[in-house]
Design an enzyme around this catalytic site. Sequence first.
Site, short mmCIF file in Angstrom:
data_model
loop_
_atom_site.label_atom_id
_atom_site.label_comp_id
_atom_site.label_asym_id
_atom_site.label_seq_id
_atom_site.Cartn_x
_atom_site.Cartn_y
_atom_site.Cartn_z
N GLY A 289 -3.40 -40.19 24.14
CA GLY A 289 -4.04 -41.23 23.36
C GLY A 289 -4.46 -42.38 24.25
O GLY A 289 -5.53 -42.37 24.87
N HIS B 160 -1.80 -33.89 13.44
CA HIS B 160 -1.26 -34.96 14.29
C HIS B 160 -0.19 -35.72 13.51
O HIS B 160 -0.31 -35.89 12.30
CB HIS B 160 -2.39 -35.89 14.72
CG HIS B 160 -1.96 -36.88 15.76
ND1 HIS B 160 -1.26 -38.02 15.45
CD2 HIS B 160 -2.08 -36.86 17.11
CE1 HIS B 160 -0.98 -38.67 16.56
NE2 HIS B 160 -1.46 -37.99 17.59
N ASN C 56 -7.35 -38.04 23.00
CA ASN C 56 -7.41 -38.31 21.56
C ASN C 56 -7.73 -39.79 21.39
O ASN C 56 -6.87 -40.63 21.60
CB ASN C 56 -6.05 -37.96 20.92
CG ASN C 56 -5.96 -38.36 19.47
OD1 ASN C 56 -6.96 -38.72 18.85
ND2 ASN C 56 -4.74 -38.32 18.93
N SER D 56 2.69 -40.85 25.31
CA SER D 56 2.73 -41.80 26.43
C SER D 56 2.50 -41.15 27.80
O SER D 56 3.10 -41.57 28.79
CB SER D 56 4.03 -42.61 26.42
OG SER D 56 4.12 -43.37 25.24
N GLU E 156 0.34 -38.73 13.13
CA GLU E 156 -0.18 -39.85 12.33
C GLU E 156 -0.77 -39.35 11.02
O GLU E 156 -0.69 -40.03 10.00
CB GLU E 156 -1.19 -40.66 13.17
CG GLU E 156 -0.47 -41.46 14.25
CD GLU E 156 -1.23 -41.69 15.53
OE1 GLU E 156 -2.47 -41.53 15.56
OE2 GLU E 156 -0.57 -42.03 16.55
N GLU F 48 4.47 -33.14 20.48
CA GLU F 48 4.38 -34.59 20.61
C GLU F 48 5.56 -35.23 19.89
O GLU F 48 5.51 -35.44 18.67
CB GLU F 48 3.08 -35.10 19.98
CG GLU F 48 1.83 -34.54 20.63
CD GLU F 48 0.64 -35.47 20.43
OE1 GLU F 48 0.05 -35.89 21.43
OE2 GLU F 48 0.32 -35.79 19.28
N GLY G 21 2.60 -43.59 21.76
CA GLY G 21 2.14 -44.98 21.76
C GLY G 21 3.25 -45.98 22.00
O GLY G 21 3.06 -47.18 21.82
N LYS H 13 -8.29 -41.40 18.78
CA LYS H 13 -7.80 -41.97 17.51
C LYS H 13 -8.92 -42.82 16.89
O LYS H 13 -10.09 -42.47 17.04
CB LYS H 13 -6.51 -42.75 17.74
CG LYS H 13 -5.47 -41.89 18.46
CD LYS H 13 -4.08 -42.46 18.45
CE LYS H 13 -3.16 -41.51 19.20
NZ LYS H 13 -1.75 -41.90 19.13
P1 PGA Z 1 -0.29 -41.74 23.34
O1 PGA Z 1 -0.77 -40.83 22.09
O2 PGA Z 1 -0.72 -41.02 24.59
O3 PGA Z 1 -1.01 -43.05 23.15
O4 PGA Z 1 1.18 -41.86 23.24
C1 PGA Z 1 -0.67 -39.42 22.15
C2 PGA Z 1 -1.15 -38.83 20.85
O5 PGA Z 1 -0.87 -39.40 19.80
O6 PGA Z 1 -1.80 -37.77 20.84
#
Ligand code: PGA
Length: 261
Positions: A237, A96, A10, A216, A98, A170, A176, A12
């Site tokens: 991400g 997601h 992803n 992460s 976010e 998630e 993140g 983003k």
């Molecule tokens: P991250 O994001 O691997 O940077 O933690 C995962 C995601 O939001 O899909």
Amino acid sequence: MPRRPMMAGNWKMNKTVAEAQEYTAGLLPRAADAEEVDVAVFAPFTCLHEVARMSEGSAVIAGAQNFYYEDSGAFTGEVSAPMLLDLGARAVIVGHSERRELFGETDEMVARKARRAVQAGLLPVVCVGETKEERDSSPDGMWEKVSGQVGRVIEDLEDAGGEDLIFAYEPIWAIGTGETATPDDAQDAIGKIRDLLRESRGEGFAEGVRILYGGSVKPGNAAEIMAQRDVDGALVGGASLEVESFVELIEAAQNSVSRQD
Ligand code: PGA
């Protein structure tokens, strides 16, 4: 039939068209070796066409990070399922955290998007997960949130088969932040999601749906997460933004299949 693992990146809100081209050119030959894994790249709308065009006929699935459930009309700034298909996208992330936390997407909107994606022939990766406060609010805080999110999507998906849909668990506190759920946490949540799918839609459906872990994931922790019984892959991400680390994650997914053989 064992479920085919997916390693999904992803991006983003990252990468220009030129950067996406360079990345895709680097990824394609490497991803071709991962015969037992689905590799997906969820790119921003602005470079999705380029990623889809370059990946056509390859093992890489190009996907979008969001869409709107109406097909056309007065929805300024939105992009529809037919538009994504027109670009060559085959999958889409739905709900997601976010989108939910920063842009106000509700469980109802997420469910409508998941249903529209399935109807349109786009593979939805539906994200669910709890905040730290929700997790700590009661002994079952995680499940109180996640069961509601999953249940709402399933209610609306009368006609889908298990293979038409992917969930991604998630935990928001792990996205993140560098703080990863333990492999046991991931298995606990994902196993419960599969049990809920089984109770509501039967064994065949529950065994067909792939459920990814996200939050992460990086080369150093992917193998033990992928080794969990109900974990069918990862949505990544930060560690998907460089070809080298994403390829290491694809290899971890590939090795998880070999270990089961
Ligand atoms: P991250 O994001 O691997 O940077 O933690 C995962 C995601 O939001 O899909």
